[in-house]
Scaffold this active site. Sequence first.
Site, mmCIF file in Angstrom:
data_model
loop_
_atom_site.group_PDB
_atom_site.id
_atom_site.type_symbol
_atom_site.label_atom_id
_atom_site.label_comp_id
_atom_site.label_asym_id
_atom_site.label_seq_id
_atom_site.Cartn_x
_atom_site.Cartn_y
_atom_site.Cartn_z
ATOM 1 N N HIS A 49 0.880 -1.168 0.000
ATOM 2 C CA HIS A 49 0.000 0.000 0.000
ATOM 3 C C HIS A 49 0.916 1.216 0.000
ATOM 4 O O HIS A 49 2.097 1.108 0.378
ATOM 5 C CB HIS A 49 -0.893 0.021 1.252
ATOM 6 C CG HIS A 49 -1.849 -1.132 1.308
ATOM 7 N ND1 HIS A 49 -1.722 -2.167 2.193
ATOM 8 C CD2 HIS A 49 -2.944 -1.404 0.571
ATOM 9 C CE1 HIS A 49 -2.694 -3.042 2.004
ATOM 10 N NE2 HIS A 49 -3.457 -2.608 1.025
ATOM 11 N N ASP A 52 2.436 1.638 3.267
ATOM 12 C CA ASP A 52 3.421 0.632 3.687
ATOM 13 C C ASP A 52 4.818 1.118 3.294
ATOM 14 O O ASP A 52 5.822 0.709 3.883
ATOM 15 C CB ASP A 52 3.183 -0.722 2.987
ATOM 16 C CG ASP A 52 1.884 -1.401 3.416
ATOM 17 O OD1 ASP A 52 1.538 -1.337 4.607
ATOM 18 O OD2 ASP A 52 1.218 -2.008 2.545
ATOM 19 N N GLU A 173 -8.967 -4.722 -8.270
ATOM 20 C CA GLU A 173 -9.105 -5.938 -7.465
ATOM 21 C C GLU A 173 -10.527 -5.928 -6.896
ATOM 22 O O GLU A 173 -10.794 -5.301 -5.874
ATOM 23 C CB GLU A 173 -8.066 -5.950 -6.325
ATOM 24 C CG GLU A 173 -8.197 -7.181 -5.435
ATOM 25 C CD GLU A 173 -7.245 -7.168 -4.229
ATOM 26 O OE1 GLU A 173 -6.353 -6.312 -4.158
ATOM 27 O OE2 GLU A 173 -7.441 -8.032 -3.360
ATOM 28 N N GLU A 209 -8.548 -11.970 -6.780
ATOM 29 C CA GLU A 209 -8.344 -12.683 -5.520
ATOM 30 C C GLU A 209 -9.342 -13.840 -5.447
ATOM 31 O O GLU A 209 -10.552 -13.646 -5.606
ATOM 32 C CB GLU A 209 -8.534 -11.729 -4.329
ATOM 33 C CG GLU A 209 -8.495 -12.485 -3.007
ATOM 34 C CD GLU A 209 -8.187 -11.624 -1.800
ATOM 35 O OE1 GLU A 209 -7.454 -10.628 -1.926
ATOM 36 O OE2 GLU A 209 -8.677 -11.987 -0.716
ATOM 37 N N HIS A 212 -12.339 -13.317 -3.146
ATOM 38 C CA HIS A 212 -13.301 -12.317 -3.602
ATOM 39 C C HIS A 212 -14.259 -12.929 -4.630
ATOM 40 O O HIS A 212 -15.454 -12.619 -4.625
ATOM 41 C CB HIS A 212 -12.578 -11.115 -4.213
ATOM 42 C CG HIS A 212 -11.736 -10.345 -3.235
ATOM 43 N ND1 HIS A 212 -10.999 -9.248 -3.593
ATOM 44 C CD2 HIS A 212 -11.515 -10.523 -1.902
ATOM 45 C CE1 HIS A 212 -10.360 -8.760 -2.530
ATOM 46 N NE2 HIS A 212 -10.646 -9.536 -1.496
ATOM 47 N N ASP A 247 -14.319 -12.330 4.735
ATOM 48 C CA ASP A 247 -13.145 -12.642 3.911
ATOM 49 C C ASP A 247 -12.102 -13.328 4.803
ATOM 50 O O ASP A 247 -11.488 -12.698 5.649
ATOM 51 C CB ASP A 247 -12.615 -11.306 3.360
ATOM 52 C CG ASP A 247 -11.515 -11.474 2.350
ATOM 53 O OD1 ASP A 247 -11.096 -12.610 2.094
ATOM 54 O OD2 ASP A 247 -11.069 -10.443 1.816
ATOM 55 N N ASP A 249 -9.275 -15.142 3.979
ATOM 56 C CA ASP A 249 -7.854 -15.130 3.586
ATOM 57 C C ASP A 249 -7.107 -16.362 4.090
ATOM 58 O O ASP A 249 -5.989 -16.273 4.616
ATOM 59 C CB ASP A 249 -7.148 -13.850 4.092
ATOM 60 C CG ASP A 249 -7.633 -12.587 3.370
ATOM 61 O OD1 ASP A 249 -8.095 -12.696 2.222
ATOM 62 O OD2 ASP A 249 -7.538 -11.504 3.956
ATOM 63 N N ASP A 282 -2.646 -13.467 -0.836
ATOM 64 C CA ASP A 282 -3.242 -12.571 0.163
ATOM 65 C C ASP A 282 -3.827 -13.489 1.238
ATOM 66 O O ASP A 282 -4.998 -13.847 1.190
ATOM 67 C CB ASP A 282 -4.303 -11.667 -0.471
ATOM 68 C CG ASP A 282 -4.580 -10.432 0.381
ATOM 69 O OD1 ASP A 282 -3.995 -10.332 1.480
ATOM 70 O OD2 ASP A 282 -5.382 -9.579 -0.041
#
Length: 342
Positions: A49, A52, A173, A209, A212, A247, A249, A282
């Site tokens: 990001h 980040d 995304e 993803e 998703h 979600d 992950d 992810d």
Amino acid sequence: MPTNYRFSFGPWNIHSGADPFGPPVRDEFAFAEKLEFYKQLGFEGVQFHDDDVVSDADAPWSRQEAEASQMRKLLNERGLAAEFIAPRLWEHPLTIDGAITANSAGTRKYALERSKRAVDIARIMGTKDLVLWPAREGTYLREAKDPIAAVGRLVEWMNALLEYDMEIRILGEMKPNEPMDHAYVPTTGHFLGLASLTVDPSRVGTLIESAHAILAGLDPSDEMAYALYHKKLWSVHLNDQNGLKFDEDKSFGVVDLRRAFNQVWVLERAGYGQKGEFIGLDVKALRTQSKETSTKHLRNSRAIFLRLVDLVRSLDAAKVEELRAARDYEELDLLIVKHLIG
Ligand code: 3MF
Ligand code: MG
């Protein structure tokens, strides 16, 4: 030529285990410590990001520029590459009700300016890819925003960035819900429709993803195939998801091995990765892991992916074709399951 896959993940994939119902359960690794895990675990791409890379995405540009250059140096020294930059448009007090599709003109202006800085950061970091996860570009209740205007605002945002930098690519995304009740552009297909309306559709593609797609009630391998046909699958976030809930992950392949196999199969068949695309993950470690064991989900996802590559490569493709031609799908079912059982 078999693809020599390269792997990536984001620093948020090593985390302290906080969830919406509880605080952290293990100390956070420092960023520098996280960087050391990449090579150890067999990864060379770092997903970022904007914040980040820089400590404060609202700080004066001179400070952001210096921090980004420093981060680039850290990556270079470790033989790592930045895969993409994603402007984190969903945590700022101004973007509580969305950023790009906010009702407030001031918020929309903030979103665009911040996204332009993310493009500048991307250039310093040596990547041309900007990822848009439109987290709050949707509504909690239908009447809150003008849904037609919202779609237009997403196109305008993309156009402004495509014109701001003539080399940058935008990767959508898409996710159908969470944190919003409904997202305006819930799937890859929706996004590719919008891509065609931009000033340069050749620079707009997708990151898919697995979770998703599953949350949208779709099969991730078919979603990937759809984007691959358009030559617009430019990254993936492989993971797994147990049904229609938050979600999760989870590590790639741990819930539904056959669904994971089909994702690997479609990627491998299309030569995904041969133009340098990363196998991005992810994934989150389970909250129950200790700090010392909180990178095993990354190790596991990569190992499961590579094992599935072996299985895709050793599948009797002629037999599959024969069974397709004979329309003997019961036999095909057994062939695949036996192959997976080994
Ligand atoms: C949310 C996501 C995000 C995005 C990330 C980069 C926190 O469901 O998947 O992960 O992947 O923001 O776009
Ligand atoms: Mg993701």
